[in-house]
Design a protein around this motif. Structure first.
Motif, PDB file in Angstrom:
ATOM      1  N   GLY A  34       0.811  -1.212   0.000  1.00  0.00           N
ATOM      2  CA  GLY A  34       0.000   0.000   0.000  1.00  0.00           C
ATOM      3  C   GLY A  34       0.842   1.259   0.000  1.00  0.00           C
ATOM      4  O   GLY A  34       1.981   1.274  -0.471  1.00  0.00           O
ATOM      5  N   ALA A  35       0.263   2.320   0.543  1.00  0.00           N
ATOM      6  CA  ALA A  35       0.957   3.605   0.559  1.00  0.00           C
ATOM      7  C   ALA A  35       0.610   4.308   1.862  1.00  0.00           C
ATOM      8  O   ALA A  35      -0.263   3.881   2.598  1.00  0.00           O
ATOM      9  CB  ALA A  35       0.518   4.438  -0.636  1.00  0.00           C
ATOM     10  N   LYS A  36       1.321   5.412   2.118  1.00  0.00           N
ATOM     11  CA  LYS A  36       1.009   6.133   3.354  1.00  0.00           C
ATOM     12  C   LYS A  36       0.131   7.339   3.029  1.00  0.00           C
ATOM     13  O   LYS A  36       0.128   7.833   1.895  1.00  0.00           O
ATOM     14  CB  LYS A  36       2.301   6.569   4.046  1.00  0.00           C
ATOM     15  N   ILE A  37      -0.584   7.781   4.028  1.00  0.00           N
ATOM     16  CA  ILE A  37      -1.395   8.986   3.852  1.00  0.00           C
ATOM     17  C   ILE A  37      -0.482  10.168   4.124  1.00  0.00           C
ATOM     18  O   ILE A  37       0.131  10.260   5.180  1.00  0.00           O
ATOM     19  CB  ILE A  37      -2.569   8.985   4.844  1.00  0.00           C
ATOM     20  N   LEU A  38      -0.394  11.052   3.172  1.00  0.00           N
ATOM     21  CA  LEU A  38       0.481  12.204   3.351  1.00  0.00           C
ATOM     22  C   LEU A  38      -0.101  13.151   4.398  1.00  0.00           C
ATOM     23  O   LEU A  38      -1.282  13.496   4.357  1.00  0.00           O
ATOM     24  CB  LEU A  38       0.631  12.952   2.025  1.00  0.00           C
ATOM     25  N   MET A  39       0.716  13.552   5.361  1.00  0.00           N
ATOM     26  CA  MET A  39       0.259  14.528   6.345  1.00  0.00           C
ATOM     27  C   MET A  39       0.535  15.924   5.783  1.00  0.00           C
ATOM     28  O   MET A  39       1.527  16.136   5.104  1.00  0.00           O
ATOM     29  CB  MET A  39       0.959  14.307   7.688  1.00  0.00           C
ATOM     30  N   PRO A  40      -0.354  16.897   6.100  1.00  0.00           N
ATOM     31  CA  PRO A  40      -0.239  18.196   5.430  1.00  0.00           C
ATOM     32  C   PRO A  40       0.958  19.028   5.894  1.00  0.00           C
ATOM     33  O   PRO A  40       1.276  20.033   5.252  1.00  0.00           O
ATOM     34  CB  PRO A  40      -1.547  18.911   5.797  1.00  0.00           C
ATOM     35  N   ASP A  41       1.603  18.633   6.997  1.00  0.00           N
ATOM     36  CA  ASP A  41       2.831  19.320   7.393  1.00  0.00           C
ATOM     37  C   ASP A  41       2.645  20.827   7.532  1.00  0.00           C
ATOM     38  O   ASP A  41       3.407  21.625   6.991  1.00  0.00           O
ATOM     39  CB  ASP A  41       3.900  19.078   6.306  1.00  0.00           C
ATOM     40  N   TYR A  73       1.695  14.265  -9.375  1.00  0.00           N
ATOM     41  CA  TYR A  73       0.786  13.181  -9.788  1.00  0.00           C
ATOM     42  C   TYR A  73      -0.564  13.399  -9.132  1.00  0.00           C
ATOM     43  O   TYR A  73      -0.693  14.165  -8.182  1.00  0.00           O
ATOM     44  CB  TYR A  73       1.353  11.809  -9.415  1.00  0.00           C
ATOM     45  N   CYS A  74      -1.566  12.746  -9.676  1.00  0.00           N
ATOM     46  CA  CYS A  74      -2.902  12.784  -9.082  1.00  0.00           C
ATOM     47  C   CYS A  74      -3.065  11.517  -8.277  1.00  0.00           C
ATOM     48  O   CYS A  74      -2.825  10.422  -8.772  1.00  0.00           O
ATOM     49  CB  CYS A  74      -3.949  12.863 -10.191  1.00  0.00           C
ATOM     50  N   SER A  75      -3.468  11.633  -7.044  1.00  0.00           N
ATOM     51  CA  SER A  75      -3.545  10.473  -6.166  1.00  0.00           C
ATOM     52  C   SER A  75      -4.800   9.631  -6.423  1.00  0.00           C
ATOM     53  O   SER A  75      -4.988   8.572  -5.832  1.00  0.00           O
ATOM     54  CB  SER A  75      -3.451  10.955  -4.719  1.00  0.00           C
ATOM     55  N   ALA A  76      -5.658  10.092  -7.289  1.00  0.00           N
ATOM     56  CA  ALA A  76      -6.746   9.307  -7.861  1.00  0.00           C
ATOM     57  C   ALA A  76      -7.846   8.881  -6.898  1.00  0.00           C
ATOM     58  O   ALA A  76      -8.930   8.506  -7.330  1.00  0.00           O
ATOM     59  CB  ALA A  76      -6.205   8.067  -8.599  1.00  0.00           C
ATOM     60  N   GLU A 125       9.278   7.759 -10.750  1.00  0.00           N
ATOM     61  CA  GLU A 125       9.744   9.108 -10.417  1.00  0.00           C
ATOM     62  C   GLU A 125       9.119   9.636  -9.130  1.00  0.00           C
ATOM     63  O   GLU A 125       9.655  10.546  -8.507  1.00  0.00           O
ATOM     64  CB  GLU A 125       9.439  10.048 -11.583  1.00  0.00           C
ATOM     65  N   HIS A 126       7.978   9.078  -8.719  1.00  0.00           N
ATOM     66  CA  HIS A 126       7.328   9.558  -7.505  1.00  0.00           C
ATOM     67  C   HIS A 126       7.671   8.690  -6.299  1.00  0.00           C
ATOM     68  O   HIS A 126       7.298   9.011  -5.178  1.00  0.00           O
ATOM     69  CB  HIS A 126       5.812   9.573  -7.688  1.00  0.00           C
ATOM     70  N   GLY A 127       8.316   7.568  -6.539  1.00  0.00           N
ATOM     71  CA  GLY A 127       8.726   6.697  -5.438  1.00  0.00           C
ATOM     72  C   GLY A 127       7.895   5.434  -5.278  1.00  0.00           C
ATOM     73  O   GLY A 127       8.189   4.595  -4.435  1.00  0.00           O
ATOM     74  N   PHE A 128       6.841   5.284  -6.096  1.00  0.00           N
ATOM     75  CA  PHE A 128       6.071   4.030  -6.047  1.00  0.00           C
ATOM     76  C   PHE A 128       6.860   2.943  -6.774  1.00  0.00           C
ATOM     77  O   PHE A 128       7.724   3.238  -7.590  1.00  0.00           O
ATOM     78  CB  PHE A 128       4.709   4.223  -6.723  1.00  0.00           C
ATOM     79  N   TYR A 129       6.537   1.684  -6.471  1.00  0.00           N
ATOM     80  CA  TYR A 129       7.268   0.591  -7.123  1.00  0.00           C
ATOM     81  C   TYR A 129       6.910   0.523  -8.595  1.00  0.00           C
ATOM     82  O   TYR A 129       5.750   0.605  -8.971  1.00  0.00           O
ATOM     83  CB  TYR A 129       6.970  -0.754  -6.435  1.00  0.00           C
ATOM     84  N   ARG A 134       1.787   0.229  -5.854  1.00  0.00           N
ATOM     85  CA  ARG A 134       2.165   0.459  -7.239  1.00  0.00           C
ATOM     86  C   ARG A 134       1.726   1.842  -7.675  1.00  0.00           C
ATOM     87  O   ARG A 134       2.383   2.504  -8.469  1.00  0.00           O
ATOM     88  CB  ARG A 134       1.443  -0.604  -8.066  1.00  0.00           C
ATOM     89  N   TRP A 135       0.596   2.274  -7.145  1.00  0.00           N
ATOM     90  CA  TRP A 135      -0.032   3.510  -7.591  1.00  0.00           C
ATOM     91  C   TRP A 135      -1.292   3.678  -6.745  1.00  0.00           C
ATOM     92  O   TRP A 135      -1.946   2.687  -6.489  1.00  0.00           O
ATOM     93  CB  TRP A 135      -0.405   3.345  -9.074  1.00  0.00           C
ATOM     94  N   PRO A 136      -1.654   4.862  -6.306  1.00  0.00           N
ATOM     95  CA  PRO A 136      -2.843   4.975  -5.456  1.00  0.00           C
ATOM     96  C   PRO A 136      -4.100   4.452  -6.165  1.00  0.00           C
ATOM     97  O   PRO A 136      -4.371   4.834  -7.299  1.00  0.00           O
ATOM     98  CB  PRO A 136      -2.967   6.483  -5.206  1.00  0.00           C
TER      99      PRO A 136
END
Ligand code: FAD
Ligand code: SF4
Ligand code: SF4
Ligand code: SF4
Lengths: 164, 572
Positions: free
Chosen positions: B255-262, B308-311, B424-428, B451-453
């Protein structure tokens, strides 16, 4: 370069270049498919080129290109996938760098670097392949054969390299 | 090298498609006198059964070691002829199909003389290649019929459930305590409109009712991974115990992590500014305070840093907007967006429903993002409305930030352990074109948001597909390394090292795109060694070896040199 609008001139060039031999290293994942497509469409092409299929153009070492010229070939085309679209995890990128480095070296040993044509992802479709082959063959047809001096010079140099 | 082979040639007329242009009699004359050619026949259609039988019977002659066929292109019938001959017991390594139709008669129909000359060249090249082709090295691999699945989110659970139903033993590892992945945090799942328990219960039942078919390791930590397709060794710790398992294939479903808004939009500093997942938590706890809610889309994404668009976030916000209205039909809900992404026949409905229910949509511009106002609590949001070119101030109790999914912090380490590339975005990264689950490393597959959201249903779909890919690899019994591939039938020519000539310079190791070459100590000196399972025969190593000590036996430098000579033999 030939003026494409002058048809008769074009044919002339092809015939003039009939004695030349051109080798095309074609990647089986793209350019070879383009070549196959051109065949299926029965596009008429100059008969001076011979295709050598390769798994990836990263297989084509500088030595193979040099050997082609010393063997009597007048033009070498290396046709692979898009840089970034290589089936082998970007292997063709390194190959592209090497081939581009080879070009100025060819000039210094008396082999015009335009005799080495590289294509990355621009011969995947039949019409692209046909266009690329046609223009390369006519370009080589317009040039004289590689001089005997250059061929033997390079042969002698590489033989020396082998003996050392 | 240069072992002299006796080549039998067969030329195909292709019922005139070839012989109409190329003078096959002349070709036959030229080839018969060619060194190495033992015999030559001209047939009508090599691809038809009767000719194929003749062909097969003629090569039973033990001195005829190679076969050169002048026929059509590999993509037409050429490859099929090879396969058919293989079924008759003739190794494809001994068959060279030379394309004199697509590559000659069909493109030189106006120049029969030149076409004939060319056909002779092409066939001589084929003979040269076949004479200098050496039998490839092979290892036989009997894949371990067990699969390792990393990550027990919807993707991993689905992969595990599919495999266990096929009778495959699965090791399912997750660092989290309970299965379900990110969906555990979600109240109701769109578009199915169910809870996460309902969503995954059937698959979990399959897994946990499988009587030991699935070993589930929750709260576990991956330590190392070695090996290649068919036989990987994975070690990890679970509780106080360390495990080492052997599996034939690996499915990465992390999976992927949820980006925190920082700090973006004053998140963390101002009461009432939430992320989407924090809103889910409030829904779950039934604590939604305030009925003026403003969603801000594309937070920290679709910008220069993350182009990228997280879709998933648009659809999640549309779902949540409607959920706010479910709680309080009088609520005032705004969605501030740059574009609304809800493609397909199912998701568009969410957009239409939200509009019909009074959710208001307002477009902002990337370089004029909304500003959140308020002292202790959110008071309002100020935004430049790109469609009316006006500044608007919207009263608000809650501001919900739609942040994207982003690669996990440990993605680099996982990539290294399993030999994966990252995009380029860090996904596998997966292989190009038609291979959306396969990675650079044969036998390792990725699926889901790793792989991709993706939304849950796509994660499920991909998990099931990855299971099929893994099954394809491990279910066929013992295979030669050159066949051990899920993205192609057969790899031609795997690399071979001449250990006497190798100086251990490491060039091949540096360029091999599949980590197939490595340096190993052999009789006191470092020598390159090729892992035949990983090798794909690309030839990168060959072209950088300063000693000519690594070669593709089926396409050696010698063979190419001889082919080049063959081109120049006549007419020069
Ligand atoms: C706020 C929000 C709301 C959402 N709402 C919806 C919705 O309504 N509908 C919908 O379809 N989707 C929704 N989603 C998306 C949904 O969460 C994902 O589609 C889904 O979780 C992807 O599944 P996955 O299996 O690929 O990954 P995940 O669900 O992320 O699962 C990955 C698993 O791998 C584990 N893992 C990761 N790294 C490691 C490691 N190194 N070692 C061991 N284990 C590891 C994790 O612990 C996790 O359990 C929402 C997402 C968010 C953020
Ligand atoms: S899904 Fe919507 S919110 Fe998410 S990045 Fe794409 S456009 Fe932005
Ligand atoms: S042929 Fe390609 S994959 Fe095989 S060892 Fe050489 S570089 Fe690696
Ligand atoms: S490039 Fe050649 S010499 Fe160098 S390690 Fe590899 S095989 Fe040996």
């Amino acid at each position: 370069m030939t003026d494409r609008t002058e048809d008769s001139g074009n044919i002339q060039v092809v015939l003039e270049g009939a004695g030349r031999k051109i080798v095309v290293f074609a990647c089986t994942w793209c350019a070879l498919i383009g070549a196959d497509g051109a065949g299926k469409k029965r596009i008429s092409l100059p008969a001076t080129f011979r295709v050598i299929p390769v798994e990836c153009i990263s297989r084509v070492e500088a030595d193979a290109v040099i050997r082609a010229f010393t063997s009597g070939i007048d033009g070498v085309a290396v046709m692979g996938c898009h840089l970034g679209g290589c089936r082998h995890n970007g292997a063709n990128l390194r190959s592209a760098r090497k081939l581009e480095l080879l070009k100025p070296l060819l000039d210094t040993v008396g082999i015009d670097s335009r005799r080495l044509f590289t294509s990355y992802g621009t011969a995947h479709e039949y019409h692209q392949f046909a266009q690329a082959i046609e223009s390369f063959c006519s370009q080589i047809g317009e040039m004289p054969p590689v001089s005997a001096w250059s061929r033997s010079f390079v042969r002698a140099m590489s033989a020396r390299g082998e003996n050392e | 090298m240069g072992n002299d082979r006796s080549i039998r040639c067969f030329l195909c007329r292709c019922h005139g498609e070839i012989s109409r242009v190329i003078d096959l009699d002349e070709v036959a004359r030229a080839l018969k006198s060619h060194p190495g050619v033992r015999s030559l026949d001209v047939r009508n259609s090599l691809c038809l059964e009767e000719d194929m039988d003749v062909l097969a019977s003629r090569v039973e002659d033990p001195d005829a070691t190679g076969l050169v066929l002048g026929a059509c292109s590999l993509y037409a019938r050429g490859d099929r002829i090879r396969t058919a001959l293989e079924e008759k017991g003739i190794s494809p390594d001994t068959v060279e199909v030379v394309d004199i139709r697509e590559g000659c008669s069909w493109i030189h129909h106006g120049q029969p003389r030149e076409a004939t000359t060319k056909a002779i060249d092409l066939l001589r090249m084929g003979v040269a290649l076949q004479r200098h082709r050496e039998n490839p090295d092979e290892v036989m691999v009997d894949p371990v019929r067990e699969v390792f699945v990393l990550g027990a989110g919807p993707a991993g659970i689905s992969a595990a459930a599919s495999l266990v139903r096929l009778g495959v033993r699965v090791h399912l590892l997750d660092r989290a305590k309970s299965p379900g992945g990110l969906l555990n945090l979600v109240k109701r799942i769109a578009p199915e409109d169910v809870t996460s328990d309902e969503y995954l219960s059937q698959k979990q039942q399959t897994i946990f009712a499988s009587n030991g078919g699935v070993s589930h390791y929750p709260g576990a930590k991956l330590i190392s991974a070695h090996g290649s397709a068919g036989d990987f060794t994975i070690s990890f710790s679970s509780g106080k115990t360390e495990h080492a398992i052997r599996v034939g294939a690996v499915i990465v479903a992390t999976g992927a992590k949820i980006l925190m808004p920082d700090g973006l939009y004053r998140h963390g500093n101002l009461e009432g500014v939430l992320t989407g997942i924090e809103l889910e938590r409030r829904f779950k706890a039934g604590q939604l305070e305030g009925n003026r809610v403003v969603f801000i889309q594309c937070v920290g994404v679709r910008d220069r840093k993350r182009p990228y668009c997280s879709a998933i976030c648009c659809i999640v916000s549309l779902k949540q907007a409607c959920q706010v209205l479910d709680v309080d039909p009088q609520a005032e809900v705004f969605v501030l967006h740059r574009d609304i992404m809800c493609p397909g026949s199912v998701l568009e409905k969410y957009y239409r429903d939200a509009m019909a229910r009074g959710v208001r949509f307002l477009r902002y511009e990337q370089d004029r993002p909304p500003v959140v106002l308020g002292d202790e609590n959110v008071d309002s949001v100020e935004v430049y409305d790109a469609l009316t070119s006006e500044m608007r101030r919207i009263k608000a109790d809650l501001v919900v930030l739609s942040t994207p999914l982003a690669p996990h912090d440990d993605a680099g380490r996982i990539a290294e352990l399993f030999g994966l590339n990252r995009d380029e975005h860090g996904f596998y990264e997966v292989r190009t074109l038609m291979h959306p689950l396969e990675t650079k490393r044969e036998g390792v597959f990725v699926c889901g948001s790793a792989r991709w959201p993706v939304l849950g249903r796509s994660a499920v779909l991909q998990g099931e597909a990855a299971a099929m890919k893994a099954y394809e690899l491990i279910s066929r019994g013992t295979l030669a390394a050159s066949r051990l591939s899920t993205y192609r039938e057969r790899k031609f020519s795997l690399a071979r090292v001449d250990h006497e000539a190798c100086t251990g310079c490491g060039n091949c190791v540096a360029v091999c795109p599949y980590d197939a070459c490595s340096l190993e100590k052999k009789e006191g000196a470092l020598k390159s060694t090729v892992n035949l399972i990983r090798c794909s025969g690309c030839g990168s190593c060959v072209s950088v070896c300063p000693n000519g000590s690594i070669q593709l036996p089926g396409h050696s430098a010698m063979a190419i040199g001889e082919m080049l000579k063959a081109v120049c033999e006549q007419g020069s």
